[in-house]
Scaffold this motif. Sequence first.
Motif, mmCIF file in Angstrom:
data_model
loop_
_atom_site.group_PDB
_atom_site.id
_atom_site.type_symbol
_atom_site.label_atom_id
_atom_site.label_comp_id
_atom_site.label_asym_id
_atom_site.label_seq_id
_atom_site.Cartn_x
_atom_site.Cartn_y
_atom_site.Cartn_z
ATOM 1 N N LEU A 179 0.722 -1.066 -0.213
ATOM 2 C CA LEU A 179 0.097 -0.047 0.053
ATOM 3 C C LEU A 179 0.754 1.061 -0.050
ATOM 4 O O LEU A 179 1.919 1.249 0.623
ATOM 5 N N GLU A 180 0.519 2.096 -0.747
ATOM 6 C CA GLU A 180 1.297 3.426 -0.766
ATOM 7 C C GLU A 180 0.974 4.301 0.448
ATOM 8 O O GLU A 180 -0.162 4.033 1.211
ATOM 9 N N LEU A 181 2.057 5.202 0.988
ATOM 10 C CA LEU A 181 2.014 5.742 2.084
ATOM 11 C C LEU A 181 0.862 6.719 2.006
ATOM 12 O O LEU A 181 0.414 7.248 3.137
ATOM 13 N N ASN A 182 0.727 7.696 0.998
ATOM 14 C CA ASN A 182 -0.221 8.593 0.785
ATOM 15 C C ASN A 182 -1.241 8.734 -0.081
ATOM 16 O O ASN A 182 -1.967 9.688 -0.503
ATOM 17 N N GLN A 183 -1.583 7.557 -0.556
ATOM 18 C CA GLN A 183 -2.512 7.499 -1.589
ATOM 19 C C GLN A 183 -3.275 6.082 -1.566
ATOM 20 O O GLN A 183 -2.646 4.988 -1.078
ATOM 21 N N ARG A 184 -4.519 6.174 -1.876
ATOM 22 C CA ARG A 184 -5.542 5.096 -1.972
ATOM 23 C C ARG A 184 -6.394 5.132 -2.963
ATOM 24 O O ARG A 184 -7.080 6.277 -3.308
ATOM 25 N N THR A 244 -3.472 11.985 0.252
ATOM 26 C CA THR A 244 -3.526 12.943 1.640
ATOM 27 C C THR A 244 -2.139 13.416 1.815
ATOM 28 O O THR A 244 -1.115 13.068 1.263
ATOM 29 N N ASP A 245 -2.032 14.671 2.699
ATOM 30 C CA ASP A 245 -0.783 15.017 2.949
ATOM 31 C C ASP A 245 -0.364 14.532 4.454
ATOM 32 O O ASP A 245 0.330 15.000 5.069
ATOM 33 N N HIS A 246 -1.061 13.422 5.015
ATOM 34 C CA HIS A 246 -0.350 12.735 6.142
ATOM 35 C C HIS A 246 -0.396 11.433 5.812
ATOM 36 O O HIS A 246 -0.859 10.823 4.784
ATOM 37 N N PHE A 250 -9.409 11.360 6.134
ATOM 38 C CA PHE A 250 -9.241 10.608 5.007
ATOM 39 C C PHE A 250 -10.722 10.226 4.556
ATOM 40 O O PHE A 250 -10.907 10.339 3.186
ATOM 41 N N ILE A 251 -11.650 10.003 5.389
ATOM 42 C CA ILE A 251 -13.230 9.899 5.178
ATOM 43 C C ILE A 251 -13.794 11.206 4.534
ATOM 44 O O ILE A 251 -14.393 11.032 3.552
#
Length: 306
Positions: A2-7, A283-285, A298-299
């Motif tokens: 899984l990528e750290l800042n993207q889904r 995301t920036d986190h 994120f939601i």
Amino acid sequence: MLELNQRWIHFYGVTVNSAPADAPAFNMEECVTELRKIQRKGQLFKLINKGTACIRVSKLLINLKSRRATFLFQYSDSKISDPAFSDLESGILRSEPKLQGEGVAVSAHAIFYLDPIKPGGLEYMLLLEDSPGIGKTKLTPFLNGFLKKILSRQFTNLDDNQLDCYPFFNFDHFASQSLTKDLEDGELKFIELIKNRAIHELDEEPYLDKSTQIIKVKAVPKTTGQKAVDLINKVKSLAKEKGYSDIRVVLKKAEGKQRSVKVSTFREDAGEALFGRMEVVSTDHDLHQCAPDIDLAFIKKMRALK
């Protein structure tokens, strides 16, 4: 990985069906409300794969004002290899072995909307975070097993008989992207011709009444755009002549993900077939592989996709 800042986010239409079919209709709100009662007791989980893996709802929030329910699904698997880490410069490895009874865990956020997509309908929108091991294949039997257990009730049918009934979910990709657009950016990989055939010798067996025949047609590399659509339509026409009811188109999107869509051979143009929608959230986190709690930021980004 899984990528750290993207889904990626899947868009599903969830139909709330009744069993038997002539039973009174159920709705999404009563289903998730009853599921939350089980979740609050810590009982909304199930061991699967002969007890080597587990799927659960670790968090469940319902917002009646906004008409949505937020789930945090968790999947853990003891059969997955221990994670290993490598120093980027030296290459020195460090592994983290699982303890007794543990499994490698991932999570997926989901938003179930409580009002139907069309007023008076039975289909509701679902946004689901793409996470390995957590998809509709696992979620459908998991949720349906609990719905049958906690929402079974009796009703009187048209023959004045008292029967048991219960709700169950059916997940389908929410259709909003044309296949033509996906093939402009992606590459056609192969097409499967699908035919269901009755086995008349097994008419007396209720669980063995048909078989499925599949023929796979592989596309040459770099088959994209209108060329790909023309090939699909040609295969579709041939499949229809040979008695195949559906074809399954498999393509590789520009971002590298492989997707598939089922197309009826009775459609005039396969390029107009609707394809399941997926969108990406950045995301920036940092995002956890397995979130301990619902990530509200994120939601919020997921909700903005609707």
